[in-house]
Design a protein around this motif. Structure first.
Motif, PDB file in Angstrom:
ATOM      1  N   LEU A 164       6.713  12.200   3.916  1.00 28.72           N
ATOM      2  CA  LEU A 164       6.851  11.291   5.046  1.00 28.72           C
ATOM      3  C   LEU A 164       7.376   9.937   4.592  1.00 28.72           C
ATOM      4  CD1 LEU A 164       3.479  12.018   6.873  1.00 28.72           C
ATOM      5  CD2 LEU A 164       5.765  12.625   7.709  1.00 28.72           C
ATOM      6  N   SER A 165       8.204   9.312   5.398  1.00 31.91           N
ATOM      7  CA  SER A 165       8.727   7.984   5.066  1.00 31.91           C
ATOM      8  C   SER A 165       7.677   6.918   5.360  1.00 31.91           C
ATOM      9  CB  SER A 165       9.984   7.692   5.884  1.00 31.91           C
ATOM     10  OG  SER A 165       9.653   7.519   7.261  1.00 31.91           O
ATOM     11  N   SER A 166       7.791   5.791   4.676  1.00 32.81           N
ATOM     12  CA  SER A 166       6.870   4.681   4.915  1.00 32.81           C
ATOM     13  C   SER A 166       6.970   4.192   6.358  1.00 32.81           C
ATOM     14  CB  SER A 166       7.176   3.528   3.955  1.00 32.81           C
ATOM     15  OG  SER A 166       6.969   3.927   2.619  1.00 32.81           O
ATOM     16  N   LYS A 167       8.184   4.192   6.901  1.00 27.64           N
ATOM     17  CA  LYS A 167       8.389   3.754   8.281  1.00 27.64           C
ATOM     18  C   LYS A 167       7.643   4.652   9.245  1.00 27.64           C
ATOM     19  CE  LYS A 167      12.006   2.855  11.714  1.00 27.64           C
ATOM     20  NZ  LYS A 167      13.479   2.876  11.974  1.00 27.64           N
ATOM     21  N   TYR A 168       7.721   5.972   9.021  1.00 26.25           N
ATOM     22  CA  TYR A 168       7.037   6.904   9.910  1.00 26.25           C
ATOM     23  C   TYR A 168       5.527   6.730   9.814  1.00 26.25           C
ATOM     24  CZ  TYR A 168       5.270  11.119  12.078  1.00 26.25           C
ATOM     25  OH  TYR A 168       4.582  11.964  12.886  1.00 26.25           O
ATOM     26  N   ILE A 169       5.028   6.593   8.599  1.00 27.02           N
ATOM     27  CA  ILE A 169       3.582   6.461   8.402  1.00 27.02           C
ATOM     28  C   ILE A 169       3.050   5.241   9.145  1.00 27.02           C
ATOM     29  CG2 ILE A 169       1.757   6.035   6.725  1.00 27.02           C
ATOM     30  CD1 ILE A 169       3.441   7.632   4.704  1.00 27.02           C
ATOM     31  N   SER A 170       3.703   4.091   8.956  1.00 28.43           N
ATOM     32  CA  SER A 170       3.205   2.856   9.573  1.00 28.43           C
ATOM     33  C   SER A 170       3.309   2.905  11.093  1.00 28.43           C
ATOM     34  CB  SER A 170       3.958   1.635   9.026  1.00 28.43           C
ATOM     35  OG  SER A 170       5.345   1.755   9.256  1.00 28.43           O
ATOM     36  N   SER A 205       0.825  -1.204   0.000  1.00 33.02           N
ATOM     37  CA  SER A 205       0.000   0.000   0.000  1.00 33.02           C
ATOM     38  C   SER A 205       0.860   1.254   0.000  1.00 33.02           C
ATOM     39  CB  SER A 205      -0.922   0.010   1.224  1.00 33.02           C
ATOM     40  OG  SER A 205      -1.841  -1.052   1.167  1.00 33.02           O
ATOM     41  N   LEU A 206       1.876   1.274   0.859  1.00 37.69           N
ATOM     42  CA  LEU A 206       2.727   2.444   0.967  1.00 37.69           C
ATOM     43  C   LEU A 206       3.517   2.700  -0.307  1.00 37.69           C
ATOM     44  CD1 LEU A 206       4.069   2.048   4.608  1.00 37.69           C
ATOM     45  CD2 LEU A 206       2.337   3.621   3.782  1.00 37.69           C
ATOM     46  N   SER A 207       3.787   1.642  -1.065  1.00 41.11           N
ATOM     47  CA  SER A 207       4.548   1.817  -2.306  1.00 41.11           C
ATOM     48  C   SER A 207       3.753   2.595  -3.352  1.00 41.11           C
ATOM     49  CB  SER A 207       4.949   0.451  -2.877  1.00 41.11           C
ATOM     50  OG  SER A 207       3.805  -0.256  -3.344  1.00 41.11           O
TER      51      SER A 207
END
Length: 339
Positions: A266-272, A38-40
């Motif tokens: 925002l980075s994917s890591k931060y979002i999750s 999803s984040l991709s």
């Protein structure tokens, strides 16, 4: 001030931090593989994280007292037609993820506020995006309001409309004098989309379709610009609350529709990780709202023949910091609140 775009899309109108919200249920019960897929799909933009490039006062924020409070700029451009991109940021809000006090906060900054924009002098805040995109807008807000924003989220106008439809609409109390304006904007949008307008039949609390809710948020001619930003925050809060209650089985469909149209640094890591935090602490139902400038701390004026909002910088920044950080950060760190 370099900006590296992985995908280029024109963005319009009202901004939302839905990047986080659409993932709430997913991070709670769906596999990490699905989350990563999803984040991709997000339209990711890299911007500088150097405090100097972003206008962050390192004297104010040098001791990292605000590390438990993240501030993210939400912004968008008001364009009736997605093919006619104006470049002006119509609405700007700061989303505060306050892990210290376990709160979400939304602070609207009025677009016509007079600010100093690097290389352009005194201008309306809305012009910063036209001059230098999201990064210059972040720098302008940081420098003029003594903030520490490092990232932003932006979403397409028509995506917002579809988001609201996908979650089954949002409930808003429509005032009698707002009805004709909602219907007028609905007719305008319907012409662009070549469809039948979703007109309101009357006032009062009611469930709005995406077309109606976005039309409501766009109203300019009922009340002041302060009331307009309040309407925008009501729509955002209604979306927050609705998404927080969305069935987990419906999240993949909503995410797949939304994420390709979201632009963020925002980075994917931060979002999750932030989505997990917001979900587990039930913050989506407790969104506190604020707006700058405050009553009694601004006046109407003109610059270059345009109507502008002139504001008492020192007092407004103090109240803004009190709301966002729980204290006046600039005072406690001996940082400057003036240009």
């Amino acid at each position: 001030m370099a900006r590296v775009r992985k995908k280029k899309k024109r963005k319009t109108f009202l901004i939302v931090i839905l990047t986080l919200l659409v993932l709430f249920a997913a991070v709670a019960g769906v596999t990490m593989l699905y989350i990563n897929n999803s984040l991709s799909k997000i339209n990711h933009v890299e911007i500088s994280q150097d405090p100097a490039d972003l206008g962050i006062d390192t004297n104010t924020y040098s001791d990292d007292k605000s590390t438990t409070i993240d501030n993210i700029l939400l912004m968008g451009v008001d364009s009736r037609d997605p093919k006619k991109y104006t470049g002006l940021s119509d609405a700007m809000m700061i989303l505060t993820v306050d892990k210290k006090n376990k709160k979400l906060k939304l602070t609207s900054i009025l677009r016509d506020s007079v600010v100093n924009i690097e290389g352009h002098g005194l201008q309306k805040l809305t012009h910063s995006h036209n001059f230098g995109g999201p990064e210059l807008t972040i720098k302008t807000i940081n420098e003029n309001y003594n903030m520490n924003i490092k990232n932003y989220v932006q979403v397409n106008f028509f995506t917002l409309q579809k988001i609201i439809d996908d979650i089954g609409g949002v409930t808003i109390n429509i005032k009698p004098d707002e009805v004709k304006w909602v219907n007028g904007y609905c007719h305008e949008t319907a012409r662009i989309e070549k469809r039948t307008p979703d007109v309101l039949k009357g006032s009062g609390p009611q469930k709005l379709t995406g077309m109606q809710a976005v039309a409501y948020a766009r109203i300019r001619y009922v009340g002041t610009d302060f009331e307009r930003t309040a309407r925008q925050r009501r729509v955002l809060s209604a979306i927050f609350q609705k998404l927080a209650k969305t069935n987990i089985t419906d999240i993949p469909k909503v995410a797949n529709e939304i994420l390709p149209n979201v632009e963020t640094s925002l980075s994917s890591k931060y979002i999750s990780s932030t989505a997990i935090y917001v979900l587990t602490h039930g913050l989506a139902n407790k969104v506190e709202q604020n707006r700058v400038p405050y009553d009694g701390l601004y006046s109407n004026g003109k610059i270059n023949g345009q109507d502008v909002i002139q504001w008492n910088k020192e007092e407004n920044i103090k109240k803004m910091h009190d709301f966002i950080f729980g204290t006046d950060i600039s005072s406690t760190n001996n940082g400057s609140t003036t240009q």
